[in-house]
Design a protein around this motif. Structure first.
Motif, mmCIF file in Angstrom:
data_model
loop_
_atom_site.group_PDB
_atom_site.id
_atom_site.type_symbol
_atom_site.label_atom_id
_atom_site.label_comp_id
_atom_site.label_asym_id
_atom_site.label_seq_id
_atom_site.Cartn_x
_atom_site.Cartn_y
_atom_site.Cartn_z
ATOM 1 N N PHE A 14 -7.437 -2.016 7.192
ATOM 2 C CA PHE A 14 -6.914 -3.369 7.034
ATOM 3 C C PHE A 14 -7.473 -4.285 8.119
ATOM 4 C CE2 PHE A 14 -2.763 -1.690 4.959
ATOM 5 C CZ PHE A 14 -3.444 -1.525 3.766
ATOM 6 N N ASN A 48 -5.951 -6.376 -0.156
ATOM 7 C CA ASN A 48 -7.298 -5.920 0.160
ATOM 8 C C ASN A 48 -8.336 -6.986 -0.200
ATOM 9 O OD1 ASN A 48 -6.102 -3.503 0.834
ATOM 10 N ND2 ASN A 48 -6.724 -2.437 -1.038
ATOM 11 N N ARG A 79 -5.078 -0.332 10.766
ATOM 12 C CA ARG A 79 -4.937 -1.780 10.652
ATOM 13 C C ARG A 79 -5.607 -2.495 11.823
ATOM 14 N NH1 ARG A 79 1.059 -3.805 11.301
ATOM 15 N NH2 ARG A 79 -0.125 -5.629 11.942
ATOM 16 N N HIS A 139 0.848 -1.182 0.000
ATOM 17 C CA HIS A 139 0.000 0.000 0.000
ATOM 18 C C HIS A 139 0.890 1.241 0.000
ATOM 19 C CE1 HIS A 139 0.940 -0.776 4.213
ATOM 20 N NE2 HIS A 139 0.640 0.486 4.499
ATOM 21 N N GLY A 181 -9.170 -0.090 0.225
ATOM 22 C CA GLY A 181 -8.373 -0.345 1.420
ATOM 23 C C GLY A 181 -8.353 0.802 2.401
ATOM 24 N N ASN A 228 -12.901 -2.218 3.109
ATOM 25 C CA ASN A 228 -11.561 -2.754 2.857
ATOM 26 C C ASN A 228 -11.274 -2.992 1.375
ATOM 27 O OD1 ASN A 228 -10.120 -5.852 2.667
ATOM 28 N ND2 ASN A 228 -8.969 -4.243 3.712
#
Length: 366
Positions: free
Chosen positions: A212, A161, A46, A40, A209, A205
């Motif tokens: 995460f 993703n 996350r 990414h 994305g 997601n």
């Protein structure tokens, strides 16, 4: 489906709140763009496991109000799941929890589930009969390693993703279908709740994305998959043990093959991360060729286009497992077929001879 809907809506809303909170406070943001398993180009929260778990907890409470008998089962299962995901959540926030400690926590969670839920591997189905497993000295470590292994396996395939989350949704829906066939209502409702929460997370997601899954989310989904598969098979003798093996074979074999590759081919620790998983190779050797050079926008496109390859590949196991859930011989055949297909595909991609059918979109030439 009421359970699925409640879980889906609650997780979609909770995930949005978590995204806003993380961006505003700078909490648990993944900024390590140069790591071997990172693909990414912008700051991303996350901690997707947090809204998934909270949505499952809320939906379980609602289901308990509708069916009070589920209450003790939900309490025990989600309590064990807390232990399994604890190390992952701390890792998501601090980045200081080693893989060995996270694995030990998932093993501890499986150990508690062994005693609290009676989730234990007590038989192995064979084409000519059933092999009972009765010695606790065999059953206990085998059960703990199996569940912990699946939890770790889902974390390993969580590389792009939507990859781990969509694969998990397909497996959970399969568990719900088979549970419906044999009348196991607890596994049916729980599988739909977890699938709904994961779907609610997925809309944020994939493909862009915005959040995460994180280690916490991956360990939670993996643990729930392992426990639900174990409970379904052991509580219902009509369901072959090879159903669970084939259903979970993609993440499980990815983990086994990765450990073999690191230890015996590269001579390194099996816990050391690398960038040559099957999904990583598809990203670099196939999707990269179809989209373009390593620029931020192209990188995001390649990230989003990688997962569908693995979704389809995992369905090679999920579909036959769902269709032939009580036919041991056929399930064993498809398990061997999947392993052969995996090794063949991996070898072809490594040798730069990827099958042409994998190139879904050719790069435009100027």
């Amino acid at each position: 489906m009421f359970s699925f809907f409640v879980s889906f809506v609650s997780c979609a809303l909770l995930t949005l709140l978590v995204i806003k909170h993380a961006k505003r406070n700078g909490a648990a943001l993944d900024s390590d763009y140069d790591a071997v398993q990172k693909f990414h180009t912008h700051l991303v929260a996350r901690i997707g496991g947090v809204p998934i778990f909270l949505a499952v907890l809320f939906s379980a409470a609602v289901s308990t109000l509708r069916e009070p008998a589920f209450g003790p089962w939900f309490a025990a299962l989600l309590g064990c799941a807390c232990i399994a995901m604890a190390g992952g959540i701390v890792e998501d926030y601090t980045g200081r929890v080693s893989p060995a400690r996270r694995l030990l926590l998932t093993m501890l969670a499986a150990l508690f589930a062994y005693y609290l839920l009676g989730a234990k591997l007590v038989r192995l189905d064979l084409p000519w009969g059933v092999l009972p497993l009765q010695l606790n000295l065999v059953v206990l470590p085998l059960t703990v390693l199996a569940v912990a292994g699946i939890a770790n396996a889902v974390n390993i395939i969580d590389g792009f993703n939507g990859l781990a989350s969509m694969v998990s949704i397909c497996m959970l829906l399969s568990l719900a279908y088979v549970a419906l066939q044999v009348g196991d209502m607890f596994v049916l409702v729980t599988a739909l709740i977890v699938a709904g929460a994961t779907a609610g997370f997925l809309i944020w997601n994939y493909p862009v994305g915005l959040i995460f899954l994180g280690d916490g989310g991956a360990y939670f989904l993996g643990f729930m998959l392992g426990e639900l598969a174990l409970l379904l098979v052991m509580r219902n003798p009509g369901v072959s043990t090879w159903y669970a093996a084939l259903l979970l074979i993609y993440p499980a074999f990815e983990t086994i093959f990765s450990a073999y590759r690191r230890m015996f081919v590269r001579g390194k620790s099996p816990a050391l991360p690398d960038g040559i998983h099957l999904h990583s190779l598809i990203f670099r050797r196939i999707v990269q060729w179809t989209v373009g050079p390593r620029e931020a926008r192209a990188l995001m496109k390649r990230n989003a286009r990688t997962s569908p390859y693995l979704w389809l590949f995992s369905l090679m196991a999920v579909i036959p497992a769902t269709v032939f859930w009580k036919n041991t011989a056929v399930l064993i055949f498809f398990s061997l077929l999947f392993i052969i297909s995996y090794l063949w595909l991996y070898a072809r991609i490594v040798r730069f001879k990827s099958p042409r059918w994998l190139f879904l979109h050719k790069k435009k030439r100027n």
